[in-house]
Motif scaffolding. Structure first.
Motif, PDB file in Angstrom:
ATOM      1  N   LYS A  50      59.743  38.687 -23.802  1.00  0.00           N
ATOM      2  CA  LYS A  50      60.443  37.289 -23.843  1.00  0.00           C
ATOM      3  C   LYS A  50      61.138  37.006 -23.546  1.00  0.00           C
ATOM      4  O   LYS A  50      61.956  35.700 -23.602  1.00  0.00           O
ATOM      5  CB  LYS A  50      61.731  38.161 -25.996  1.00  0.00           C
ATOM      6  CG  LYS A  50      60.467  37.886 -26.870  1.00  0.00           C
ATOM      7  CD  LYS A  50      61.020  38.873 -27.915  1.00  0.00           C
ATOM      8  CE  LYS A  50      59.862  38.788 -28.572  1.00  0.00           C
ATOM      9  NZ  LYS A  50      60.996  39.996 -30.158  1.00  0.00           N
ATOM     10  N   ASP A  51      61.916  37.122 -22.769  1.00  0.00           N
ATOM     11  CA  ASP A  51      62.744  36.533 -21.424  1.00  0.00           C
ATOM     12  C   ASP A  51      61.689  36.442 -20.207  1.00  0.00           C
ATOM     13  O   ASP A  51      62.578  36.045 -19.232  1.00  0.00           O
ATOM     14  CB  ASP A  51      63.466  37.960 -20.770  1.00  0.00           C
ATOM     15  CG  ASP A  51      62.527  38.872 -20.459  1.00  0.00           C
ATOM     16  OD1 ASP A  51      61.469  38.908 -20.264  1.00  0.00           O
ATOM     17  OD2 ASP A  51      63.738  40.218 -19.875  1.00  0.00           O
ATOM     18  N   ALA A  52      60.413  36.224 -20.157  1.00  0.00           N
ATOM     19  CA  ALA A  52      60.104  35.867 -18.857  1.00  0.00           C
ATOM     20  C   ALA A  52      60.551  33.862 -18.712  1.00  0.00           C
ATOM     21  O   ALA A  52      60.524  33.288 -19.442  1.00  0.00           O
ATOM     22  CB  ALA A  52      58.209  35.341 -18.618  1.00  0.00           C
ATOM     23  N   ASP A  53      60.252  33.823 -17.407  1.00  0.00           N
ATOM     24  CA  ASP A  53      60.973  32.044 -17.355  1.00  0.00           C
ATOM     25  C   ASP A  53      60.027  31.934 -15.899  1.00  0.00           C
ATOM     26  O   ASP A  53      59.232  32.519 -15.573  1.00  0.00           O
ATOM     27  CB  ASP A  53      62.708  32.038 -16.883  1.00  0.00           C
ATOM     28  CG  ASP A  53      63.069  31.090 -16.858  1.00  0.00           C
ATOM     29  OD1 ASP A  53      62.096  29.671 -17.707  1.00  0.00           O
ATOM     30  OD2 ASP A  53      63.841  30.411 -18.270  1.00  0.00           O
ATOM     31  N   PHE A  54      60.107  30.494 -15.699  1.00  0.00           N
ATOM     32  CA  PHE A  54      58.985  30.240 -14.581  1.00  0.00           C
ATOM     33  C   PHE A  54      60.034  30.482 -13.696  1.00  0.00           C
ATOM     34  O   PHE A  54      60.808  29.912 -13.254  1.00  0.00           O
ATOM     35  CB  PHE A  54      58.736  28.353 -15.001  1.00  0.00           C
ATOM     36  CG  PHE A  54      58.120  28.343 -15.967  1.00  0.00           C
ATOM     37  CD1 PHE A  54      56.757  28.985 -16.452  1.00  0.00           C
ATOM     38  CD2 PHE A  54      58.815  27.279 -17.346  1.00  0.00           C
ATOM     39  CE1 PHE A  54      55.588  28.145 -17.090  1.00  0.00           C
ATOM     40  CE2 PHE A  54      57.707  27.414 -18.821  1.00  0.00           C
ATOM     41  CZ  PHE A  54      56.390  27.383 -18.245  1.00  0.00           C
ATOM     42  N   ARG A  55      58.919  30.685 -11.684  1.00  0.00           N
ATOM     43  CA  ARG A  55      59.726  30.016 -11.157  1.00  0.00           C
ATOM     44  C   ARG A  55      59.246  28.455 -10.510  1.00  0.00           C
ATOM     45  O   ARG A  55      58.699  27.817 -11.229  1.00  0.00           O
ATOM     46  CB  ARG A  55      58.413  31.090 -10.132  1.00  0.00           C
ATOM     47  CG  ARG A  55      58.482  32.117 -10.262  1.00  0.00           C
ATOM     48  CD  ARG A  55      57.797  33.213  -9.367  1.00  0.00           C
ATOM     49  NE  ARG A  55      58.064  34.617  -9.546  1.00  0.00           N
ATOM     50  CZ  ARG A  55      56.997  35.739  -9.541  1.00  0.00           C
ATOM     51  NH1 ARG A  55      55.857  35.242  -8.627  1.00  0.00           N
ATOM     52  NH2 ARG A  55      57.374  36.736  -9.049  1.00  0.00           N
ATOM     53  N   ASP A  56      60.318  28.583 -10.002  1.00  0.00           N
ATOM     54  CA  ASP A  56      60.641  27.399  -9.139  1.00  0.00           C
ATOM     55  C   ASP A  56      58.802  26.779  -9.092  1.00  0.00           C
ATOM     56  O   ASP A  56      58.601  27.170  -8.346  1.00  0.00           O
ATOM     57  CB  ASP A  56      61.008  27.116  -7.852  1.00  0.00           C
ATOM     58  CG  ASP A  56      62.673  27.383  -7.943  1.00  0.00           C
ATOM     59  OD1 ASP A  56      62.927  26.650  -9.141  1.00  0.00           O
ATOM     60  OD2 ASP A  56      63.654  27.775  -6.865  1.00  0.00           O
ATOM     61  N   GLY A  57      58.700  25.165  -9.347  1.00  0.00           N
ATOM     62  CA  GLY A  57      57.421  24.283  -9.149  1.00  0.00           C
ATOM     63  C   GLY A  57      56.034  24.761  -9.970  1.00  0.00           C
ATOM     64  O   GLY A  57      55.554  23.798 -10.118  1.00  0.00           O
ATOM     65  N   GLN A  58      56.824  25.658 -11.048  1.00  0.00           N
ATOM     66  CA  GLN A  58      55.880  25.797 -11.695  1.00  0.00           C
ATOM     67  C   GLN A  58      55.613  25.508 -13.002  1.00  0.00           C
ATOM     68  O   GLN A  58      54.407  24.012 -13.527  1.00  0.00           O
ATOM     69  CB  GLN A  58      55.672  27.640 -12.690  1.00  0.00           C
ATOM     70  CG  GLN A  58      55.300  28.516 -11.968  1.00  0.00           C
ATOM     71  CD  GLN A  58      55.426  30.095 -12.177  1.00  0.00           C
ATOM     72  OE1 GLN A  58      56.338  30.507 -12.724  1.00  0.00           O
ATOM     73  NE2 GLN A  58      54.117  31.193 -12.212  1.00  0.00           N
ATOM     74  N   LEU A  59      56.555  24.651 -13.357  1.00  0.00           N
ATOM     75  CA  LEU A  59      57.387  24.333 -14.645  1.00  0.00           C
ATOM     76  C   LEU A  59      56.995  22.788 -14.044  1.00  0.00           C
ATOM     77  O   LEU A  59      55.956  21.740 -15.032  1.00  0.00           O
ATOM     78  CB  LEU A  59      58.232  24.670 -15.425  1.00  0.00           C
ATOM     79  CG  LEU A  59      58.496  23.575 -16.953  1.00  0.00           C
ATOM     80  CD1 LEU A  59      57.739  23.430 -17.515  1.00  0.00           C
ATOM     81  CD2 LEU A  59      60.166  23.200 -16.952  1.00  0.00           C
ATOM     82  N   GLU A  60      57.231  22.390 -12.831  1.00  0.00           N
ATOM     83  CA  GLU A  60      56.869  21.090 -12.450  1.00  0.00           C
ATOM     84  C   GLU A  60      55.570  20.779 -11.732  1.00  0.00           C
ATOM     85  O   GLU A  60      54.833  19.519 -12.730  1.00  0.00           O
ATOM     86  CB  GLU A  60      57.177  20.618 -10.983  1.00  0.00           C
ATOM     87  CG  GLU A  60      57.565  19.522 -10.164  1.00  0.00           C
ATOM     88  CD  GLU A  60      57.606  19.316  -8.686  1.00  0.00           C
ATOM     89  OE1 GLU A  60      57.234  18.801  -8.628  1.00  0.00           O
ATOM     90  OE2 GLU A  60      58.206  20.492  -8.204  1.00  0.00           O
TER      91      GLU A  60
END
Length: 732
Positions: A50-60
């Motif tokens: 539930k706390d996972a988040d994107f690394r730089d560039g992934q969401l972009e």
């Protein structure tokens, strides 16, 4: 939105399963913020945190694909989470009513990992590859029923006539996302160029406007990046390719290079120090023979290891990959067959026995380690034979103009398609090189793969000598760069980063140049003795040919089908494969010139013969005539005869006439080159008449085994009860 240590879970290269399936009922919010929230929900379900988040560039990258329908190139280190990008993007595309994602992936190991990860997360993923042909009909039915979210295929599948005719047009029309994994393979400047990957350029041109495309790689320098960008933009006027590029260094890797030494020293070092390396890992070798020798030596020394090579079948590979993942083995001793796509985030070490031919290829392999660990050890043991091995593989990968012209002429003259086997009776090109050449001609549009084989398209084709020369020169520069990496006084990680044009290159503070030697180069006497004992072990099987090549009548050789038992040779033996680490090196030296076989080699040969286990002892020795090494073959036969107290019955006669096959040529021409040229003369025939029982047939080196096969046939026809073949070297 970067995952930081101690907070969000890192996103592995192949997104692990966990959590409930992602359904079509996810909330759909408008705008970039809404897409980001929705993408994060999908990510967390994929990762199971539930706390996972994107690394730089992934969401972009995801936003560019889903919102913009763009073409995106991601160049990020192994383990950054490239597959998380395409799993999330494909899930979001499916929820918007798009068709399945099509992922072009080069390795079966990668497909198995990704299918398993996707299915655990509720993403319906299937694959079509050479290892699951029995499942293809089920996959086609699932695609027709729109029950597939992700289809993984090999690049070779794109040119399968049935797949191309029945599946690809509909897949192209409905494709919600096209992913080209390991995209450096598209570029002939890449360290692992594959001709089949160039077909993707045609696929890109067939996609409907607005279909998002993602290409990913961990190993691309600036030249490769620009080449891939150009190919992604092909067929789209003014297409804007977004490149997302990050730093390539991994803080966990500790790099070291040990001094060059003999193979026995390197094997002893592995036996002495393998248990000092963290966890389980991979020991890479440059050849199949070396992998098998190293595995045998380490097993004898008490280590739990296995050899993983191109000779391992699909089931064996899968078992060995699982054993490594589950830490049931200390190491897999592998060729490059275990490379891109193998997924073990906690892989503790990578050791190379022999250097790869470029820093880029080296980084690709060491990048398998330390993705989810604080430390991973990377050690290179450069060998004295490395450069000769590099030259061999480099020459084998380049198409030759004369061979291309011969293939095009043969296909152009034929009224019907020709199979690869049929082509082998018309052009003298070895099977592996012929298959590579056909792929190159195919992607260039000069030939086409159709039902029944290959056909010429009639399209003009010009050998691009300038391009191939540039590639060859680039390969030579890469080889020199690898030598410079070995000898550099500076930071090793920074060197590799600069080789990949990574602007963030800087001293790592951990390698043997930055922090000083962190592992010893010493070996204990017991390990050295054990290594030498393994390397001194002689003898390999020499399997007889079972079938004649097809279409031999075209070359005037009237044989087909199975070789009759009454004309066949029995299973034989050789002192060593010429690629082996131990006796293979000595055999290579002997074959380099003609002369007497020295006593230590003869003693090893006698040991192989003594341990043969034949049902009946030979009643005599016959030698194969040799133009290039008559003294070597004659000396070997005479000394075996004398030591074994076996009559030296003589040699077959060599007569001229007919086509001649050259070493490196294909099976059909090699057979035609010796057909009816090895003759039993009157003296030998008379000697055979009084020798009832098997004869030992002696040769210097067995390449295709057709010389031994034809010689054995002649001896059997002359009355020999059985023929037992023996060669100093096996080169097959």
């Amino acid at each position: 939105m970067t995952s930081t240590p101690g907070s969000a879970a890192p996103v592995d290269e192949h997104a692990p399963g966990g959590g409930a399936p992602v359904g079509a009922g996810e909330a759909r919010a408008e705008g970039a913020d809404g897409l980001a929230a929705q993408a994060t929900q999908v990510l967390r379900r994929l990762v199971g945190r539930k706390d996972a988040d994107f690394r730089d560039g992934q969401l972009e990258a995801i936003e560019a694909l889903v919102s913009g329908g763009r073409r995106v190139l991601v160049v990020q280190r192994t383990g950054w989470g490239k597959s998380a990008v395409y799993f999330v993007a494909s899930r979001l595309q499916r929820e918007r009513g798009a068709g399945p994602a099509l992922i072009v992936s080069p390795l079966l190991a990668l497909m198995r990992d990704q299918v398993a990860a996707a299915q655990r997360a509720g993403v319906r993923a299937v694959s079509m590859n050479s290892a699951n042909a029995q499942e293809w009909d089920q996959v086609r039915a699932a695609l027709d029923a729109d029950e597939v979210d992700v289809l993984l295929v090999s690049p070779e599948r794109l040119n399968n006539p049935r797949f191309r005719a029945e599946q690809l047009p509909e897949l192209s029309r409905r494709c919600g996302l096209l992913v080209v994994d390991e995209a450096h393979c598209i570029s002939d400047w890449g360290h692992d160029f594959r001709p089949d990957y160039r077909r993707i350029k045609d696929l890109l041109a067939e996609l409907p406007e607005g279909t998002p495309v993602l290409a990913t790689t961990a190993t691309a320098n600036e030249r490769v990046v620009h080449d891939v960008e150009d190919q992604l933009a092909a067929g789209r006027e003014g297409a804007d390719v977004l490149t997302v590029r990050g730093p390539l260094a991994r803080d966990s890797l500790r790099l070291a290079v040990l001094p060059r030494a003999g193979v026995d020293q390197h094997l002893a070092w592995l036996a002495s120090h393998l248990d000092e390396l963290t966890g389980s890992g991979i020991v890479y070798t440059l050849t199949v023979g070396a992998a098998e020798d190293v595995a045998a030596a380490l097993s004898k020394a008490g280590h739990t290891v296995a050899a993983y090579t191109g000779r391992s079948d699909a089931e064996e590979r899968e078992r060995m990959e699982a054993a490594l993942r589950d830490n049931e083995v200390k190491a897999l001793i592998a060729t490059s067959a275990l490379g891109m796509g193998f997924d073990k985030p906690d892989l503790g070490f990578v050791v190379h026995l022999g250097a790869p031919s470029s820093p880029v290829a080296y980084y690709q392999q060491v990048g398998r380690a330390g993705r989810a660990t604080e430390r991973a050890d990377v050690v290179l043991l450069p060998g004295h034979d490395d450069q000769s091995i590099w030259r061999h593989f480099a020459s084998a990968s380049m198409p030759r103009e004369d061979q291309a012209a011969a293939v095009l002429h043969a296909l152009g003259e034929s009224a019907r398609p020709l199979s690869t086997a049929a082509l082998e009776t018309i052009v003298d090109i070895r099977r592996t090189r012929l298959e590579l050449l056909l792929k190159v001609l195919d992607v260039d549009g000069a030939v086409s793969r159709v039902q029944g084989g290959w056909a010429a398209t009639g399209q003009e084709w010009v050998y691009d000598a300038e391009r191939y020369q540039r590639v060859a020169e680039a390969r030579e520069r890469e080889q020199q760069s690898m030598l410079d990496y070995i000898s550099t006084d500076g930071c090793r990680m920074a060197y590799l980063q600069r080789a990949l044009d990574d602007p963030s290159a800087g001293d790592c503070g951990r390698c043997d140049r930055c922090a000083g030697p962190w592992i010893g180069s010493d070996v204990d006497e017991a390990s050295l003795e054990g290594a030498r004992s393994t390397l001194q072990r002689a003898g390999v099987d020499l399997d007889p040919r079972a079938q004649w090549p097809t279409g031999m009548d075209r070359l005037g050789v009237p044989v087909k089908g199975k070789i009759p038992a009454e004309a066949a040779m029995s299973p034989g033996r050789a002192l060593a494969r010429v690629t082996d680490l131990g006796w293979g090196q000595r055999v290579r030296q002997l074959l380099a010139e003609d002369g007497e076989v020295p006593a230590p080699v003869v003693q090893a040969v006698v040991g192989v013969l003594a341990g043969w286990g034949w049902q009946q002892r030979p009643v005599g020795v016959v030698s194969v005539p040799s133009r290039s090494r008559p003294a070597l073959v004659g000396s070997l036969a005479a000394q075996i005869s004398q030591i074994g107290r076996l009559p030296l019955l003589g040699s077959l006669d060599l007569v001229d006439g007919g086509p001649t096959g050259k070493p490196g040529g294909n099976s059909a021409y090699r057979l035609a080159g010796v057909w009816e040229r090895l003759v039993v003369g009157e003296e030998l025939r008379s000697a055979l008449a009084g020798a009832r029982g098997p004869v030992l047939l002696v040769d210097d080196v067995a390449h295709s085994r057709w010389t031994l096969t034809v010689a054995a046939r002649a001896l059997r026809q002359a009355g020999a009860d059985e023929v037992l073949p023996f060669a100093l070297g096996l080169d097959a």
